[in-house]
Enzyme design. Structure first.
Site, PDB file in Angstrom:
ATOM      1  N   LYS A 168     -64.233 -36.910 -24.516  1.00  0.00           N
ATOM      2  CA  LYS A 168     -62.147 -36.286 -23.612  1.00  0.00           C
ATOM      3  C   LYS A 168     -62.348 -36.362 -22.573  1.00  0.00           C
ATOM      4  CE  LYS A 168     -63.397 -32.184 -25.671  1.00  0.00           C
ATOM      5  NZ  LYS A 168     -64.803 -32.895 -26.716  1.00  0.00           N
ATOM      6  N   ARG A 200     -59.169 -24.349 -27.881  1.00  0.00           N
ATOM      7  CA  ARG A 200     -60.178 -24.792 -28.851  1.00  0.00           C
ATOM      8  C   ARG A 200     -60.583 -23.911 -29.925  1.00  0.00           C
ATOM      9  NH1 ARG A 200     -65.001 -25.526 -25.011  1.00  0.00           N
ATOM     10  NH2 ARG A 200     -65.262 -28.213 -25.628  1.00  0.00           N
ATOM     11  N   ARG A 218     -76.528 -37.648 -22.338  1.00  0.00           N
ATOM     12  CA  ARG A 218     -75.650 -37.783 -21.319  1.00  0.00           C
ATOM     13  C   ARG A 218     -76.500 -37.266 -20.057  1.00  0.00           C
ATOM     14  NH1 ARG A 218     -70.802 -34.326 -23.498  1.00  0.00           N
ATOM     15  NH2 ARG A 218     -71.594 -31.790 -23.941  1.00  0.00           N
ATOM     16  N   ARG A 242     -77.794 -29.600 -20.229  1.00  0.00           N
ATOM     17  CA  ARG A 242     -77.903 -28.178 -20.915  1.00  0.00           C
ATOM     18  C   ARG A 242     -78.474 -27.949 -21.533  1.00  0.00           C
ATOM     19  NH1 ARG A 242     -71.440 -28.723 -22.529  1.00  0.00           N
ATOM     20  NH2 ARG A 242     -72.366 -27.260 -23.551  1.00  0.00           N
ATOM     21  N   ARG A 283     -73.410 -26.309 -32.299  1.00  0.00           N
ATOM     22  CA  ARG A 283     -71.834 -26.111 -31.076  1.00  0.00           C
ATOM     23  C   ARG A 283     -70.772 -27.389 -32.026  1.00  0.00           C
ATOM     24  NH1 ARG A 283     -74.429 -29.310 -26.209  1.00  0.00           N
ATOM     25  NH2 ARG A 283     -71.656 -29.679 -25.905  1.00  0.00           N
TER      26      ARG A 283
END
Length: 184
Positions: A13, A88, A127, A131, A142
């Protein structure tokens, strides 16, 4: 043009939103970016959001809705925007519908990126954002939360005939070409 870019974590996104921003000269609003900045700056919202995200849960609806509504009141969004990471939940989607009505505005497109789960896990791990929730177990949590809480948002917008399903696999440019075609 008001666009929602939708999909699970790792669907691309943010990458596609930046390309859309450049192509159409409309600003990109990422709730994730706002949250990450708040976490980095250790603001009260950032501290609160970090503990929620660290557990793999979603930030409460009202917190997110207030944040987005506040940001969208900025003049730079007057001629359109790309929303990434919002809404969301169906509660957020309904609150956003009310916000649009109140501001005499509408949603032009809801672009949903579809990517297989194994590809999502691979993308998130590669990526390298560092985190605290980028472990295989937390990613799977998630994705489970996404399927339960977030996927129903697609049905909400299907009833409004807004959803464009896009294959989110392939090169960044191939995916972008599919999105541009859907926006025609």
């Amino acid at each position: 043009m008001n666009i929602i870019l939708f999909g699970p974590p790792g669907a691309g996104k943010g990458t596609q939103a930046k390309k859309l921003q450049d192509e159409y000269s409309i600003p990109h609003l990422s709730t994730g970016d706002i949250f990450r900045a708040a976490i980095k700056n250790k603001t009260p919202l950032g501290v609160k959001v970090k503990s929620i995200l660290d557990s793999g849960e979603l930030v409460p609806d009202q917190t997110v809705v207030d944040l987005v509504a506040d940001e969208l009141s900025n003049d730079k969004y007057q001629d359109g925007y790309i929303l990434d990471g919002f809404p969301r939940t169906v509660v957020q989607a309904k609150a956003f519908d009310v916000f649009l009505d109140k501001n005499n505005d509408n949603l032009d497109a809801f672009i949903s990126l579809s990517v297989p789960e194994d590809e999502l896990v691979k993308r998130i791990l590669s990526r390298g954002e560092g985190r605290s929730d980028d472990t295989v177990e937390k990613i799977k949590t998630r994705l489970k939360v996404y399927r339960k809480e977030t996927q129903p948002v697609i049905e909400h917008y299907k009833k409004q005939d807004k959803v464009q399903e896009i294959d989110g696999t392939g090169s960044i440019d191939e995916i972008f070409d599919r999105i541009k075609a859907a926006l025609q």
